[in-house]
Write a protein that holds these residues in place. Structure first.
Motif, PDB file in Angstrom:
ATOM      1  N   ALA A  26       0.804  -1.213   0.000  1.00 27.14           N
ATOM      2  CA  ALA A  26       0.000   0.000   0.000  1.00 27.14           C
ATOM      3  C   ALA A  26       0.839   1.265   0.000  1.00 27.14           C
ATOM      4  O   ALA A  26       0.370   2.318  -0.384  1.00 27.14           O
ATOM      5  N   GLU A  27       2.059   1.151   0.451  1.00 27.80           N
ATOM      6  CA  GLU A  27       2.840   2.368   0.591  1.00 27.80           C
ATOM      7  C   GLU A  27       3.806   2.521  -0.571  1.00 27.80           C
ATOM      8  O   GLU A  27       4.366   1.571  -1.069  1.00 27.80           O
ATOM      9  N   THR A  28       3.998   3.749  -0.950  1.00 32.23           N
ATOM     10  CA  THR A  28       4.947   4.016  -2.020  1.00 32.23           C
ATOM     11  C   THR A  28       6.197   4.603  -1.398  1.00 32.23           C
ATOM     12  O   THR A  28       6.153   5.229  -0.351  1.00 32.23           O
ATOM     13  N   THR A  29       7.308   4.394  -2.078  1.00 32.34           N
ATOM     14  CA  THR A  29       8.544   4.956  -1.552  1.00 32.34           C
ATOM     15  C   THR A  29       8.572   6.452  -1.815  1.00 32.34           C
ATOM     16  O   THR A  29       7.802   6.979  -2.612  1.00 32.34           O
ATOM     17  N   THR A  50       5.810  14.379 -12.143  1.00 31.77           N
ATOM     18  CA  THR A  50       5.131  14.071 -13.407  1.00 31.77           C
ATOM     19  C   THR A  50       3.820  14.828 -13.502  1.00 31.77           C
ATOM     20  O   THR A  50       3.515  15.411 -14.547  1.00 31.77           O
ATOM     21  N   LEU A  51       3.051  14.812 -12.406  1.00 31.79           N
ATOM     22  CA  LEU A  51       1.749  15.476 -12.471  1.00 31.79           C
ATOM     23  C   LEU A  51       1.921  16.979 -12.691  1.00 31.79           C
ATOM     24  O   LEU A  51       1.224  17.589 -13.513  1.00 31.79           O
ATOM     25  N   ALA A  52       2.885  17.554 -11.973  1.00 31.23           N
ATOM     26  CA  ALA A  52       3.102  18.990 -12.128  1.00 31.23           C
ATOM     27  C   ALA A  52       3.509  19.315 -13.557  1.00 31.23           C
ATOM     28  O   ALA A  52       2.969  20.242 -14.187  1.00 31.23           O
ATOM     29  N   ASP A  90      -1.033   6.719  -5.859  1.00 29.93           N
ATOM     30  CA  ASP A  90       0.189   7.482  -6.085  1.00 29.93           C
ATOM     31  C   ASP A  90       1.297   6.662  -6.718  1.00 29.93           C
ATOM     32  O   ASP A  90       2.225   7.224  -7.269  1.00 29.93           O
ATOM     33  N   GLY A  91       1.224   5.350  -6.653  1.00 31.86           N
ATOM     34  CA  GLY A  91       2.284   4.550  -7.263  1.00 31.86           C
ATOM     35  C   GLY A  91       2.211   4.525  -8.775  1.00 31.86           C
ATOM     36  O   GLY A  91       3.220   4.614  -9.464  1.00 31.86           O
ATOM     37  N   VAL A  92       1.022   4.381  -9.292  1.00 29.53           N
ATOM     38  CA  VAL A  92       0.866   4.142 -10.724  1.00 29.53           C
ATOM     39  C   VAL A  92       0.468   5.409 -11.479  1.00 29.53           C
ATOM     40  O   VAL A  92       0.418   5.414 -12.700  1.00 29.53           O
ATOM     41  N   ALA A  93       0.193   6.481 -10.732  1.00 24.96           N
ATOM     42  CA  ALA A  93      -0.302   7.687 -11.398  1.00 24.96           C
ATOM     43  C   ALA A  93       0.568   8.160 -12.567  1.00 24.96           C
ATOM     44  O   ALA A  93       0.025   8.563 -13.605  1.00 24.96           O
ATOM     45  N   THR A  99       8.535  11.268  -7.910  1.00 21.99           N
ATOM     46  CA  THR A  99       8.331  11.120  -9.358  1.00 21.99           C
ATOM     47  C   THR A  99       6.887  11.428  -9.710  1.00 21.99           C
ATOM     48  O   THR A  99       6.619  12.156 -10.675  1.00 21.99           O
ATOM     49  N   THR A 100       5.981  10.858  -8.944  1.00 28.07           N
ATOM     50  CA  THR A 100       4.565  11.070  -9.248  1.00 28.07           C
ATOM     51  C   THR A 100       4.225  12.552  -9.238  1.00 28.07           C
ATOM     52  O   THR A 100       3.615  13.064 -10.186  1.00 28.07           O
TER      53      THR A 100
END
Ligand SMILES: [Zn+2]
Ligand SMILES: [Zn+2]
Lengths: 223, 1053
Positions: free
Chosen positions: B661-664, B674-676, B826-829, B670-671
């Motif tokens: 469930a947790e992302t590093t 990328t979104l920004a 947030d991991g795959v976004a 990175t997420t």
């Protein structure tokens, strides 16, 4: 960089070179097969074999030059470094393209390098020898639609079939047969070799008057 | 009716044909077993009249004969065992620890460093050691699919769950087959439920008391368990129930959230240990304890498939009275629980049961008169009779199911056993008889397992044929008839006739059904409408055959290598679906094919150029292609592993460096970056298009909504990361949910606004251009003049008209991408952003290629099949690229809790969130299909440097204004493109259907081919909906542009 057009006398040498190439590749592949060496094709152990194959390309070229006293491309000393750079660039490009097609980036560094080396040997090296670096890059960039002299078309055919062989070889990789020869890059390397072999066979046929006419008449997809 | 609407009607008709053929096929293919609604009945001892051997008459005196007499009578007439119920032996506390894998229940003292899930249930071991006669631990084998609902069905009915149920974990529906709970009710015994509300859905109004808790929020490890504990102990003290169900979900949810290898698992299992210990303490002598797991879990904590980890769960039985010691077994099947419970309760075994009674789990009755083995024999024989009755009954209701020889041999086997039955006189002979009987029962069950899935070849072939024919005809019509001739054909009476004929077909079907000539109404309607549709389409093709063949002949002259490669790619693409290893590895295959097509496509540009110089535009194009391929290659890091057994070399990049469930931190950064970047680039693009000028409502939404979306999304993720440990209750879940709902709302409103007011065009009045010097230099070259020649001075200047069409689709794409980013977590976004960017790159590449090749304007309206192929492969690839796999255990159920956890349990909302998550690539690509037509014009304005100057100069390209000028042609081309896109997807569905038909006896059919078919089919439905919507959006934009220009023209005059 003078590109001379077809004159009848070198055609003979080229043709014999092609026939010879398809023969020795066939022998080499069967040698690999019967000695179970195909599995080591992706290891640096077989580096010498590849270098041998590359040397054969050199020998064929010098034979061709000495027999016909002409060449499609005159190698000048100042171009030497440039051509070597082009070869290195193409080597790197093939590596990158292999990665783009799904090969692991670094984990199989050795294997991917060997694959890239094999493909470079069969595609970029002869092109560089016969036509020089600039033309080689150009031919690589116009893989899908090329319009050149007849000789260049012959070499284009070899280039395309070699790459196609490598491409087609990838088919067996996903199959779940769990055979050791399915591992990257063995099928692709073998595919490239088979492609080059077939290409040489076809070009030797194409240079024969009769077949050339026959194929040009019937073939819609004149490769 | 305008031709636009004719096209739309045709598209609807075609969509209906595809859907109906697929449904027709799946009716035959995914046929489940027929549920038998018959119930078993039996007489209890008190209902049995006293019959003495001497006389057959009844008398009042004899009614009062003792139970012992009756018993001895019953045991003499063992041949009617299944008609008689023995007295109840015990009450049962039934504790289900969801996903209790067998090795969770084991205990190994020698273990030095136990993993989080090992040695955490010592109480079971202690009981087994201290009271070996009173406790049993079995390996408890589940039948796949190992989802909770299917397991509960099997655990209560004793039948094998069917495949089609596997996907419907959402809508729990009532069980109508005979089951243990109804049997209890029939004997006036009552059941109490505490825990998982799946039970309540399966058995509404059956419980004496119930305390259901929602089961869906798998991130919540404690609510259900705490609730169960709260109600369990008071209930244990009462004695008005016979069957007490306590269903704990914590272990399962912990598996889903963290996997078994996590300290939380240790906590949950230890909790369970306490629960078992305290129940054992409070157990009264007449009550038994069953602790079971309904299924296991894989290393990653999921379940659903048939891997060993998933099917082996634990069954622990404890009773204060001694358990029978006859015929000890170590491994039992889950279906065997039902006859065991029935024997304990003294009710008849449910009608559809296929399990065999677990003899050594039965508690002894303190009855010295009848030896232990006789009781067991009685139960065993009742079991055998029930199963044979069931199979006989089933064979009668569905005659095709079992072959006559099989039935015959089963009956002979039964008769043989029946004759041996009377020679059983002591314990040794009982033991041998039991062995034989168990073999027989096993054989019965296997017979059922083998033939359970029966295919209806009639429906299947019709479905295949209709799908193929309708796609073939539509392809011929849309590809063969030149686009200038299409409108007149569609404006003719053809569509009216077709719809009329369809209506007639529906009416005829209804009439037939009404007079019961046919059994199923929907199948008949699908069949009859399909039949007449093929006829009508065929007629259309035949009428226009001359036109079509001429058109095709003209085009066949222009064959080239890229086309050859494309066909090869298409063939590989389809053939791969027939091989299980290619389906398993489809992600790599699609990546490979996508790369091939993109490379070949961009290399084929610039033919006939000078030999020496490599043209600059071509290099730039190659650069773009390279960038796109790198993006696609990066998306490989978001692939999910399908199954470690199927993909031994699978390196699970996404899951391996994170716990579930947790992302590093790295991923997180990175997420966000990328979104920004995504927000900025899209904004820059739209601003450069001139679509962000003015104070139009749409423009304001477009300007600010994406930023709001990103902020809310990241806020939601931050809040979700915070309560890592369950004790931290600083942030209530609803606060995070508000953010998620803001994102849903804003993107929905954004899409709605963009569709309703699609013009992001700013009308610059003439005077303003002078005073607004500061913005003008920036805007000037983007500003498009109207093509009105008369009154030059009054002509207003329009910003963004050159990209009026594309801007709408781009902004819909942006909103969708934000939505997808949120529900992918947030991991795959970043993968969703990559998907958007890759499709943008592909659009640019294909547009440049077309601009290079076109010599006249009309050629820009021809969509090469290659672009379409790339688009289809793209939509297929990013199914994998965003971390999905076509198998049920890999469905990302987490998506349903984004913003809904603990608040909403409405199945439609949860379901649509999962559909949005799973089929995001199909949705995005489907929506953007019209961009394939629009984009060359956009590119000609936006990136004029990257293309050859020829066409620009020759045709005076003015961006998408040209589309408006030729809107008739545009709509026609949009129609043909969308139809071809449907055909392209349809071919794949057809191929999967064919593969499923060919492999219907393949070992992998239920594991690989059938799930693939279902995923492809649902993807197809999603695509159909989205594609039709995108056509409507295009019409809407065109209408609005038309309105604008007409009003401007009026104003100018
Ligand atoms: Zn479960
Ligand atoms: Zn679960």
């Amino acid at each position: 960089m003078p590109v001379k057009y077809l004159t009848p006398d070198y055609s003979q040498t080229l043709r014999w070179n092609d026939i010879l190439t398809s023969m020795y590749l066939l022998l080499y592949l069967s040698f690999l097969y019967y000695n179970n060496l195909i599995l080591s094709i992706g290891h640096s152990d077989s580096l010498y074999n590849i270098l041998g194959l590359a040397a054969l390309e050199f020998i064929k070229y010098s034979f061709h030059v000495s027999r016909t006293k002409t060449s499609f491309y005159k190698h000048h000393a100042k171009d030497f470094i440039k051509n070597v750079l082009v070869l290195l660039l193409l080597f790197a490009t093939i590596y990158v393209v292999a990665v783009l097609f799904g090969a692991p980036i670094l984990s199989d560094f050795e294997e991917t390098c060997m694959f890239s080396l094999i493909v470079t040997t069969f595609t970029a090296l002869p092109l560089c020898l016969y036509f020089g670096g600039d033309n080689t890059v150009h031919m690589f960039l116009s893989l899908a639609s090329y319009d050149g002299s007849d000789v260049q078309k012959l070499f284009m055919l070899k280039l395309r079939l070699t790459l196609f062989g490598a491409w087609l070889g990838a088919i067996v990789i996903p199959l779940d047969w769990n055979r050791p020869w399915q591992d990257w890059p063995i099928p692709c390397s073998v595919g490239a070799m088979v492609g080059y072999m077939v290409a040489n066979f076809v070009t030797s046929l194409l240079q024969h008057q009769y077949f050339a006419k026959f194929i040009r008449k019937t073939g819609k997809y004149m490769l | 009716m305008g031709k636009h609407w004719c096209y739309f009607l045709f598209m609807l008709w075609f969509s209906y044909l595809i859907v109906s053929s697929i449904l027709l096929f799946s009716r035959g293919f995914l046929l489940s077993k027929n549920a038998q609604t018959t119930n078993s009945t039996c007489l209890s001892l008190s209902e049995i009249p006293c019959i003495h051997k001497e006389s057959t008459t009844l008398s009042a005196h004899e009614q009062q004969c003792s139970a012992d007499t009756k018993l001895s009578y019953v045991f003499q007439n063992i041949n009617s065992a299944s008609d008689i119920c023995l007295p109840q032996r015990a009450r049962v506390v039934f504790v289900i620890i969801d996903a209790l894998r067998y090795d969770f229940a084991l205990y190994d003292e020698n273990l030095k460093n136990p993993l989080p899930f090992q040695n955490k249930l010592p109480v079971i071991n202690e009981l087994l050691k201290q009271q070996p006669d009173n406790s049993r631990l079995y390996k408890f084998i589940a039948d796949p699919p190992t989802t909770t609902m299917q397991r509960l069905k099997a655990l209560t009915t004793g039948s094998l769950p069917t495949f089609i149920d596997a996907g419907s974990n959402f809508a729990t529906n009532e069980i109508n087959e005979d089951n243990i709970i109804d049997q209890l009710l029939r004997h006036n015994l009552s059941t109490v439920l505490i825990g998982d509300d799946t039970w309540d859905g399966l058995y509404p109004n059956r419980f004496l008391r119930k305390y259901p808790y929602p089961s869906f929020d798998v991130w919540d490890l404690d609510t259900v368990d705490d609730g169960v504990n709260f109600h369990l102990y008071p209930e244990l003290a009462k004695n008005d129930w016979s069957f007490l169900i306590a269903h704990y979900l914590g272990v399962d949810h912990c598996g889903h959230r963290y996997g078994p290898n996590h300290s939380e698992m240790e906590r949950k299992l230890t909790e369970m240990n306490t629960v078992i210990a305290s129940i054992v303490e409070r157990l009264d002598p007449s009550t038994m304890l069953f602790v079971i797991g309904d299924h296991g879990m894989t290393e990653t904590g999921n379940h659903g498939g048939d891997a060993d980890d998933e099917v082996t769960s634990a069954l622990f039985v404890y009773s204060h009275t001694q358990l029978s010691s006859l015929h000890a077994s170590a491994t039992v099947r889950q279906v065997s629980l039902v006859p065991t419970l029935a024997s304990i309760f003294g009710v008849s075994i449910p009608f559809s049961n296929l399990g065999t009674v677990i003899l050594d789990a039965l508690p002894l009755l303190n009855n010295s008169q009848v030896p232990e083995w006789q009781w067991s024999l009685f139960h065993l024989w009742a079991n055998a009779q029930q199963m044979l009755t069931y199979i006989d009954h089933y064979a009668k209701s569905a005659p095709e199911t079992f072959s006559d020889s099989t039935l015959q041999s089963l009956r002979e086997n039964y008769a043989l056993l029946n004759s041996k039955l009377f020679h059983v006189s002591d314990q040794p002979s009982f033991a041998t008889f039991t062995e034989e009987c168990l073999v027989f029962l096993g054989k019965l069950r296997e017979t059922c397992e083998q033939v359970w899935v029966q295919f209806d070849s009639f429906s299947m072939t019709r479905g295949l044929l209709f799908l193929f024919l309708s796609m073939f005809f539509v392809y011929v019509i849309t590809d063969g008839i030149p686009s200038n001739r299409l409108p007149e054909i569609f404006m003719s009476s053809f569509l009216t006739c077709s719809y009329f004929v369809l209506l007639v077909a529906v009416c005829v079907s209804i009439v037939l059904y009404h007079f019961s000539y046919v059994s199923s109404l929907t199948s008949t309607i699908f069949f009859s409408t399909g039949l007449v549709s093929q006829f009508m389409l065929g007629m259309l093709v035949i009428q226009n055959w001359e036109l079509i063949s001429l058109n095709w002949y003209d085009r066949s002259k222009k064959e080239r290598i890229p086309n050859l490669i494309c066909r090869l790619v298409l063939v590989f693409h389809l053939c791969g679906l027939f091989s299980n290893s290619f389906v398993v590895e489809e992600s790599s295959v699609l990546l490979f094919l996508l790369t091939t097509v993109i490379l070949i496509g961009s290399l084929s540009v610039g033919q006939g150029e000078t030999k020496k110089k490599i043209p600059r535009p071509k290099l730039r194009l190659l650069l773009i292609a390279f960038g796109m391929l790198v993006l696609v290659r990066i998306s490989m890091y978001f692939w999910r592993c399908r199954d470690r057994l199927e993909q031994p070399w699978c390196y699970e990049t996404y899951n391996s460096f994170t716990s579930k469930a947790e992302t590093t931190k790295l991923q997180w950064i990175t997420t966000l970056i990328t979104l920004a970047l995504f927000v900025t680039t899209t904004k820059v693009w739209l601003r450069n298009c001139g679509n962000l000028n003015g104070y139009n409502f749409t423009v304001i939404v477009l300007k600010y909504a994406p930023t709001v979306l990103v902020v809310c999304t990241s806020g939601f993720w931050v809040l979700n990361r915070l309560p890592g440990d369950p004790k931290n209750k600083a942030i209530r879940p609803w606060q995070a949910n508000v953010l998620a709902w803001t994102v849903y709302g804003v993107s929905f409103v954004g899409i709605l606004v963009v569709v309703l007011k699609p013009l992001c065009v700013y009308v610059l009045p003439k005077e303003k251009t002078v005073e607004g010097q500061n913005i003008i230099p920036h805007l000037f070259h983007k500003v498009k003049r109207l093509f009105n020649e008369e009154s030059r001075d009054d002509v207003p200047i329009l910003c963004g008209l050159g990209t009026a069409y594309s801007a709408v689709f781009v902004s819909i794409g942006i909103f969708l991408t934000h939505l997808f980013a949120l529900i992918h977590g947030d991991g795959v976004a970043p993968a969703t952003v990559i998907m958007f960017l890759a499709s943008a790159f592909v659009l640019i590449i294909t547009s440049i290629i077309r601009l290079e090749k076109a010599t006249i304007m009309e050629q820009l309206f021809e969509i090469p099949n290659m672009s379409l192929l790339v688009w289809v492969i793209l939509s297929q690839y990013f199914f994998y690229g965003t971390g999905h796999q076509p198998s049920f255990p890999n469905i990302i159920w987490e998506a349903a809790f984004v913003g809904t956890s603990g608040v909403i349990s409405h199945n439609y909302i949860l379901g649509s969130l999962i559909i949005l998550n799973t089929f995001c690539s199909q949705i995005l690509m489907g929506f953007l299909v019209p961009l394939l037509i629009i984009m060359p014009f956009t590119v000609s304005v936006m990136l004029p440097t990257s293309i050859n100057r020829n066409i620009l100069e020759r045709e005076n390209l003015r961006g998408e204004v040209l589309l408006y000028e030729r809107d008739g042609l545009m709509i026609t081309v949009a129609f043909t493109t969308i139809c071809k896109y449907m055909v392209c997807h349809g071919i794949r569905v057809f191929a999967t259907m064919l593969a499923a038909t060919i492999h219907c006896r393949h070992m992998m059919i239920w594991k690989i081919f059938a799930p693939k078919l279902i995923f492809e089919a649902i993807g197809m439905f999603v695509t159909l909906v989205v594609v039709n919507l995108s056509y409507l959006v295009l019409l809407r934009i065109n209408f609005k542009v038309d309105q604008l220009i007409v009003s401007l023209n009026k104003r100018c005059r």
